[in-house]
Design an enzyme around this catalytic site. Structure first.
Site: not given
Ligand code: NAD
Length: 478
Positions: A222, A227, A244, A278
């Site tokens: 996310g 995070g 990640e 991402c």
């Protein structure tokens, strides 16, 4: 789509109903689901804890066969899953089906990992001793996933966790839970014992906190801010984490690049899948000699894309996935212009036959590396161009951003490519290839704050999904 939670082998409705919207057509609702409360999340975690030891002891071949069966069922249902994904998240149908097939490949590879998983044997410093290093399952894995890869991301987390003998509780993004529900049905149909896999839908913080507190390991994908929050929470219980996170990936284009290839990889990285990868390219760092012609060609490509309904076969770029992200994208462009960026293409909403979240592929030029538009992740179909003099300045600009996920270079010089590969601070480097487009058999991930802990894929998956045990065996002189 009517989707329930899956806890201890039972389909369970929670107390809080919610629905999802089709980003291609906001007048169409896609799925009806329910969020569970804290008690049900605790029950899912407890079920996983009860089921895990038997799963770890499950016959190795039988465990591999089950994972392989999941892969086969995912492949067989890929058209159906892909269509749901397109309706709920907004990827085009080929992209949706492709993602479902990628999910199948993750389970296929994980089936092999069940059999390949090994330990190590060492001589000892002491006569009459051996030393064994073995790997044991971590235990109960909490998996939390974002909205941009609704079937692939849950799959590679679950596949890795199950392969190494763990039990799992998955919480998907509430924007796109449909694919996770289908995956849970497939996991049940493939014969995974009750409790080994559980699916809960709920609000991020409330559900996530219970999961983190009760888990042995957290695998999270996310945004970087989320995070940080989950890592802080995990520190309380010292739960092992693998994160990640966000990116602001740079592609360097040098004067000696093959122009056609540079434009192809830059436009792919920036705009395909609506820029919602991402590893997508948000910064284009271009040397002076090729800058003007590169910008001209990129603006032409941006304007040529057919943006529209995800299920329309003509569509090349689907809608932005949700209203929140759409509004953030439009604001990002306004803020960039206020900083001094010029608009070479796109910048706003696009009209289509349905009331969808359509945004034109956007190219911002005349920007500087330190500006906000080159420091903050946009996560939309937006790329900005930074003009530089040479490779040294390009390397400096590429690294002058806190994110360190992916990076790339377009050049015909092997020497420049190698210099960039070594100097880049990103976790992944692409030479003459888009910054996005990853393979599942090798480590995937960024360096902090784009990632944290062991990588979850490829050879490094075992590092996260298992704990090592070192045993000294005094067998006596032989
Ligand atoms: P997000 O951080 O908003 O949400 C991710 C997940 O975390 C969701 O399931 C959400 O419900 C949950 N969550 C939210 N708050 C939480 C909390 N306090 N505790 C526990 N869980 C919580 O991200 P998003 O908007 O869904 O996804 C986009 C982001 O994901 C982008 O930043 C993108 O770069 C990143 N991403 C990274 C990778 C990678 O591999 N590095 C891959 C895909 C997406």
């Amino acid at each position: 789509m009517q989707g329930a939670n899956y806890i201890d082998g039972r389909w369970v409705d929670g107390a809080t109903p919610f629905t999802t919207q089709n980003p291609s057509d906001l007048d169409e609702s896609v799925g009806s689901y329910t969020k569970v409360g804290e008690a049900e999340v605790r029950e899912a975690m407890a079920a996983a804890r009860r089921a895990q030891p038997a799963w770890a002891a499950f016959n190795m071949q039988a465990r591999a066969d089950i994972l392989y069966r999941i892969a086969e069922l995912l492949k067989a249902r890929a058209p159906e899953i892909g269509k749901l994904l397109s309706r709920e998240e907004g990827k085009t149908l080929p992209e949706g089906i492709g993602e479902a097939l990628r999910a199948a490949q993750c389970f296929q590879a994980a089936a092999g990992d069940v059999i390949r998983a090994q330990g190590e044997w060492y001589n000892s410093m002491r006569d009459g001793f051996n030393v064994l290093v073995t790997r044991e399952p971590l235990g109960v894995i909490a998996a939390i996933t974002p909205w941009n890869f609704p079937i692939a991301l849950p799959s590679w987390k679950i596949a890795g966790a199950l392969a190494y003998g763990n039990a799992v509780v998955l919480k998907p993004s509430s924007f796109v839970p449909g694919c996770a529900v289908m995956l849970a049905q497939i996991i049940e149909d493939a014969g995974v014992p009750a409790g080994v896999f559980n699916l809960v839908m709920g609000d991020g913080r409330a559900t996530g906190n219970v999961m983190i507190d009760e888990a042995d390991g957290l695998t999270f994908t996310g945004g970087t801010a989320t995070g940080r929050a989950v890592l802080t929470r995990a520190a309380e219980t010292m739960t092992k984490c693998q994160l990640e996170l966000g990116g602001k990936n740079a592609l360097v284009v040098l004067d000696d690049a093959d122009l056609d290839l540079a434009v192809e990889i830059a436009s792919n990285g920036a705009w395909i899948q609506t820029g919602q990868r991402c590893t997508g390219t948000e910064r284009l760092i271009v040397t002076r000699g090729i800058h003007d012609v590169f910008v001209e060609r990129m603006a032409k490509v941006a304007g040529s894309y057919r943006v529209g309904h995800a299920l329309d076969p003509e569509t090349q770029i689907g809608p932005v996935a949700n209203v929140q992200q759409f509004n953030e994208n439009l604001q990002f462009v306004i803020d960039a212009q206020a900083e001094g960026a010029e608009l070479a293409a796109g910048g706003g909403a696009v009209e289509a036959r349905t009331r969808g979240l359509y945004m034109a592929p956007t190219l911002l030029t005349g920007t500087r590396a330190e500006w906000r538009c080159n420091q903050h992740e946009s996560f939309g179909p937006i790329a900005s161009v930074i003009k530089v003099e040479d490779l040294d300045e390009a390397i400096h600009a590429a690294n002058a951003c806190e994110y360190k996920l992916s990076s790339g270079i377009a050049t015909t010089s092997l020497k420049s490519a190698e210099r960039f590969r070594k100097a880049s601070k990103a976790g992944m480097v692409m030479v003459n290839a888009p910054t996005a487009g990853l393979e599942y058999h090798v480590p995937l991930g960024g360096r902090s704050p784009s990632g944290y802990g062991a990588r979850e894929t490829g050879s490094t998956a075992a590092e996260f999904f298992t704990e090592s045990k070192t045993s000294y065996i005094n067998h006596g002189a032989v």
